[in-house]
Design a protein around this motif. Structure first.
Motif, PDB file in Angstrom:
ATOM      1  N   ALA A  67      39.162  68.251  67.931  1.00  0.00           N
ATOM      2  CA  ALA A  67      39.048  68.554  69.363  1.00  0.00           C
ATOM      3  C   ALA A  67      38.501  67.345  70.119  1.00  0.00           C
ATOM      4  CB  ALA A  67      38.157  69.773  69.588  1.00  0.00           C
ATOM      5  N   ARG A  68      37.497  66.679  69.537  1.00  0.00           N
ATOM      6  CA  ARG A  68      36.941  65.479  70.189  1.00  0.00           C
ATOM      7  C   ARG A  68      37.986  64.367  70.264  1.00  0.00           C
ATOM      8  NH1 ARG A  68      32.884  63.500  67.047  1.00  0.00           N
ATOM      9  NH2 ARG A  68      32.957  65.152  65.514  1.00  0.00           N
ATOM     10  N   ALA A  69      38.786  64.219  69.225  1.00  0.00           N
ATOM     11  CA  ALA A  69      39.846  63.204  69.239  1.00  0.00           C
ATOM     12  C   ALA A  69      40.888  63.520  70.317  1.00  0.00           C
ATOM     13  CB  ALA A  69      40.510  63.116  67.869  1.00  0.00           C
ATOM     14  N   CYS A  70      41.217  64.784  70.469  1.00  0.00           N
ATOM     15  CA  CYS A  70      42.179  65.186  71.512  1.00  0.00           C
ATOM     16  C   CYS A  70      41.620  64.910  72.909  1.00  0.00           C
ATOM     17  CB  CYS A  70      42.542  66.663  71.369  1.00  0.00           C
ATOM     18  SG  CYS A  70      43.575  67.038  69.940  1.00  0.00           S
ATOM     19  N   ARG A  71      40.329  65.214  73.116  1.00  0.00           N
ATOM     20  CA  ARG A  71      39.714  64.932  74.422  1.00  0.00           C
ATOM     21  C   ARG A  71      39.671  63.429  74.692  1.00  0.00           C
ATOM     22  NH1 ARG A  71      36.666  69.404  73.037  1.00  0.00           N
ATOM     23  NH2 ARG A  71      35.020  68.165  72.066  1.00  0.00           N
ATOM     24  N   ALA A  72      39.420  62.637  73.659  1.00  0.00           N
ATOM     25  CA  ALA A  72      39.421  61.179  73.827  1.00  0.00           C
ATOM     26  C   ALA A  72      40.816  60.698  74.208  1.00  0.00           C
ATOM     27  CB  ALA A  72      38.952  60.495  72.543  1.00  0.00           C
ATOM     28  N   ARG A  73      41.839  61.260  73.584  1.00  0.00           N
ATOM     29  CA  ARG A  73      43.220  60.893  73.907  1.00  0.00           C
ATOM     30  C   ARG A  73      43.545  61.287  75.343  1.00  0.00           C
ATOM     31  NH1 ARG A  73      47.153  59.921  75.848  1.00  0.00           N
ATOM     32  NH2 ARG A  73      49.221  59.575  75.005  1.00  0.00           N
ATOM     33  N   ALA A  74      43.079  62.451  75.760  1.00  0.00           N
ATOM     34  CA  ALA A  74      43.320  62.906  77.133  1.00  0.00           C
ATOM     35  C   ALA A  74      42.678  61.957  78.140  1.00  0.00           C
ATOM     36  CB  ALA A  74      42.797  64.322  77.335  1.00  0.00           C
ATOM     37  N   SER A  75      41.515  61.437  77.797  1.00  0.00           N
ATOM     38  CA  SER A  75      40.785  60.585  78.742  1.00  0.00           C
ATOM     39  C   SER A  75      41.456  59.235  78.977  1.00  0.00           C
ATOM     40  CB  SER A  75      39.341  60.389  78.278  1.00  0.00           C
ATOM     41  OG  SER A  75      39.299  59.540  77.154  1.00  0.00           O
ATOM     42  N   VAL A  76      42.311  58.802  78.075  1.00  0.00           N
ATOM     43  CA  VAL A  76      42.982  57.507  78.254  1.00  0.00           C
ATOM     44  C   VAL A  76      44.442  57.656  78.670  1.00  0.00           C
ATOM     45  CG1 VAL A  76      41.450  56.296  76.674  1.00  0.00           C
ATOM     46  CG2 VAL A  76      43.583  57.279  75.808  1.00  0.00           C
TER      47      VAL A  76
END
Length: 95
Positions: A67-76
């Motif tokens: 989930a944290r990796a997905c949120r990081a991807r969303a942020s960029v």
């Protein structure tokens, strides 16, 4: 299948590939993925079958990390929100 039917099928297939690629490039897509992984975390009080505490803990950590990796991807993401279907149609008509 006639040549015309094959052409229409290929056009539809190409449009779906483009739509999927643009959708998966959006921040909204990755935010939804993060929410899905958050929801998949084992929660106290839920039935977990024969899973051990260690297995549940490992599963929770994996879902959290994903989930944290997905949120990081969303942020960029260069595309913050969903791509509207008319944008896809306009892009498709230009190509």
């Amino acid at each position: 299948m006639t040549a015309h039917e094959l052409g229409e099928y290929l056009m539809h297939f190409q449009a779906r590939v483009l739509q999927d690629a643009l959708s998966e490039a959006s921040g909204a897509y990755w935010s939804r993925r993060a929410e899905a992984f958050e929801a998949a975390k084992p929660a106290p009080g839920e039935f977990h079958g024969k899973a051990t505490r260690a297995e549940l803990s490992a599963r929770w950590c994996l879902m959290d990390k994903t989930a944290r990796a997905c949120r990081a991807r969303a942020s960029v993401s260069l595309i913050p929100s969903e791509v509207e279907p008319d944008v896809l149609t306009a892009v498709w008509e230009v190509s």
